[in-house]
Design a protein around this motif. Sequence first.
Motif, mmCIF file in Angstrom:
data_model
loop_
_atom_site.group_PDB
_atom_site.id
_atom_site.type_symbol
_atom_site.label_atom_id
_atom_site.label_comp_id
_atom_site.label_asym_id
_atom_site.label_seq_id
_atom_site.Cartn_x
_atom_site.Cartn_y
_atom_site.Cartn_z
ATOM 1 N N GLU A 41 10.238 -5.066 3.342
ATOM 2 C CA GLU A 41 10.509 -5.927 2.189
ATOM 3 C C GLU A 41 9.494 -5.700 1.076
ATOM 4 O OE1 GLU A 41 10.608 -9.914 3.592
ATOM 5 O OE2 GLU A 41 12.621 -9.749 4.466
ATOM 6 N N ALA A 42 8.210 -5.639 1.435
ATOM 7 C CA ALA A 42 7.177 -5.444 0.426
ATOM 8 C C ALA A 42 7.287 -4.057 -0.205
ATOM 9 C CB ALA A 42 5.791 -5.636 1.038
ATOM 10 N N PHE A 43 7.613 -3.055 0.615
ATOM 11 C CA PHE A 43 7.774 -1.704 0.078
ATOM 12 C C PHE A 43 8.933 -1.665 -0.909
ATOM 13 C CE2 PHE A 43 10.009 2.374 0.285
ATOM 14 C CZ PHE A 43 9.012 3.216 -0.188
ATOM 15 N N THR A 44 10.073 -2.227 -0.524
ATOM 16 C CA THR A 44 11.251 -2.205 -1.392
ATOM 17 C C THR A 44 10.986 -2.947 -2.695
ATOM 18 O OG1 THR A 44 12.709 -2.097 0.543
ATOM 19 C CG2 THR A 44 13.692 -2.808 -1.529
ATOM 20 N N THR A 45 10.259 -4.052 -2.616
ATOM 21 C CA THR A 45 9.967 -4.844 -3.809
ATOM 22 C C THR A 45 9.004 -4.120 -4.738
ATOM 23 O OG1 THR A 45 10.302 -6.918 -2.599
ATOM 24 C CG2 THR A 45 9.016 -7.040 -4.636
ATOM 25 N N ALA A 46 7.968 -3.493 -4.172
ATOM 26 C CA ALA A 46 6.905 -2.898 -4.993
ATOM 27 C C ALA A 46 7.192 -1.467 -5.410
ATOM 28 C CB ALA A 46 5.578 -2.961 -4.238
ATOM 29 N N ALA A 47 8.075 -0.761 -4.693
ATOM 30 C CA ALA A 47 8.388 0.621 -5.065
ATOM 31 C C ALA A 47 9.235 0.618 -6.323
ATOM 32 C CB ALA A 47 9.121 1.324 -3.922
ATOM 33 N N PHE A 48 8.882 1.486 -7.265
ATOM 34 C CA PHE A 48 9.543 1.500 -8.560
ATOM 35 C C PHE A 48 10.727 2.462 -8.566
ATOM 36 C CE2 PHE A 48 10.046 3.386 -12.818
ATOM 37 C CZ PHE A 48 10.357 2.241 -13.541
ATOM 38 N N GLY A 90 0.817 -1.213 0.000
ATOM 39 C CA GLY A 90 0.000 0.000 0.000
ATOM 40 C C GLY A 90 0.848 1.258 0.000
ATOM 41 N N ILE A 91 1.866 1.308 0.866
ATOM 42 C CA ILE A 91 2.688 2.518 0.921
ATOM 43 C C ILE A 91 3.570 2.638 -0.320
ATOM 44 C CG2 ILE A 91 2.613 2.645 3.431
ATOM 45 C CD1 ILE A 91 5.440 1.588 3.548
ATOM 46 N N ALA A 92 3.910 1.505 -0.932
ATOM 47 C CA ALA A 92 4.654 1.567 -2.193
ATOM 48 C C ALA A 92 3.796 2.196 -3.283
ATOM 49 C CB ALA A 92 5.103 0.171 -2.612
ATOM 50 N N THR A 93 2.504 1.939 -3.256
ATOM 51 C CA THR A 93 1.593 2.560 -4.225
ATOM 52 C C THR A 93 1.633 4.081 -4.080
ATOM 53 O OG1 THR A 93 0.128 0.639 -4.229
ATOM 54 C CG2 THR A 93 -0.810 2.724 -4.983
ATOM 55 N N VAL A 94 1.633 4.562 -2.838
ATOM 56 C CA VAL A 94 1.730 6.000 -2.597
ATOM 57 C C VAL A 94 3.051 6.538 -3.132
ATOM 58 C CG1 VAL A 94 1.825 7.798 -0.823
ATOM 59 C CG2 VAL A 94 0.246 5.894 -0.565
ATOM 60 N N ALA A 95 4.148 5.839 -2.849
ATOM 61 C CA ALA A 95 5.470 6.288 -3.305
ATOM 62 C C ALA A 95 5.549 6.300 -4.828
ATOM 63 C CB ALA A 95 6.555 5.387 -2.723
ATOM 64 N N ASN A 96 4.977 5.290 -5.474
ATOM 65 C CA ASN A 96 5.025 5.215 -6.935
ATOM 66 C C ASN A 96 4.198 6.310 -7.597
ATOM 67 O OD1 ASN A 96 6.661 2.955 -6.816
ATOM 68 N ND2 ASN A 96 4.989 1.498 -7.070
ATOM 69 N N LEU A 97 3.051 6.637 -7.013
ATOM 70 C CA LEU A 97 2.162 7.622 -7.619
ATOM 71 C C LEU A 97 2.621 9.051 -7.378
ATOM 72 C CD1 LEU A 97 -1.370 6.133 -6.826
ATOM 73 C CD2 LEU A 97 -0.298 6.319 -9.070
#
Length: 407
Positions: free
Chosen positions: A360-367, A328-335
């Motif tokens: 781990e999930a943030f690092t993996t999903a953040a672009f 979820g927080i990776a989605t915020v970082a990506n957008l």
Amino acid sequence: MRSTPHAETFPAHTPAAAQVFTTVLSHGPLTRLEAGRRAGLSPAAVTKAVRPLLAAGYLVEGGDPGEGGGSGEGAVEEARPVLGRPAGLVRVNGERALFVGVKATGDELITVLTDLCCRVRLARRAPLRDRAAGPALASIAGLVHELLAHAAESDAPVAGLGIAVSGDVDRAAGVVRYSPFLDWRDVPLAELAATACGLPVTVDNDVRALTVAEQWFGTGAGLSDFAVVTVGAGIGCGLVVHGRRVAGAHGVAGEIGHVVVDPAGPLCHCGNRGCVEAIAGDAAIVARMREVTGHQVPDSAAAAALAHQGLPGAREVYARAGEAIGRGIATVANLLGPERLIISGEGLAAYDLFAEQIREAFTTAAFGTAARCDVQTRPLPFEEWARGAAAAAIQTFITQDPASGKG
């Protein structure tokens, strides 16, 4: 003490005056030159802006650099004048006005009385025995009037009341469209509370109100782009983009709790499956813990205790929740690419159980470079959320705009 709606009017009749004031509020004391530099205004514009604020006592000039203005972390450091220019510092007179903030949870009311710099003078808590709008409003009014009785001992007027609740809140209209934890729908809370309490009222989503406090007085002070994500009963997100708090056209911007991270996941109260909140919210964790362990788990504290005890399957519940939050927080970082992402909320009491999975999930999903976002955890008691409600009321008072997202 003045307690009728709109009894106290902020003497900032231009956007420049409000901008200079909020700059000094967040970062002061400052020289006029520095205030203008930060606000992007000419010296002449700053002089014109501060004149009525000084005359009305909202700003004072020539104070000790260590005295109040900015209330956030780093405020004292930022207040230091440039060498050779110690005179002419402008700061906010925090004693000029008072504000009340209320945070409503599903079972408790938390209230604070603050000054104009959002420093808490008094805090009170009371159980919310009946969530229905009418009885809840009566309880809120009772607590507010208790704080007003204390405020009456001061010469400062109480200039506004902020109320923060979870869910879909239309700040401009002062209406709670839907609050799942209170089970409220289309409650005209600002109008009702103004009548009951005799104050101008700002009603806001609790996470967005907390974001105002972080932007002006907390770890977001001085940042152009950041996000506040809260974990607990719900999963919320407040956004600041280019220095402005973003609510969106319909007031629900930042609802990462309802970003789907597992289409085959559990049903969410919003009607979708696999939302972050349906996996990582307190109720979801408790339900899953009961299912996995076979224990009668009464609440999130008991769920965390089972995980800490190493009960088979218990830690996996939190691992799954952490992965959902990280995505979820990776989605915020990506957008949005924020400089900082602040994680808060009562769910941080169990942070050690899913911190690794969040990272781990943030690092993996953040672009790409979105993964460089500064992710911080900031445990805050509910008094800080009530302070956020007061900050929202201060914001409305300064801008005279209940929908304002100005920084």
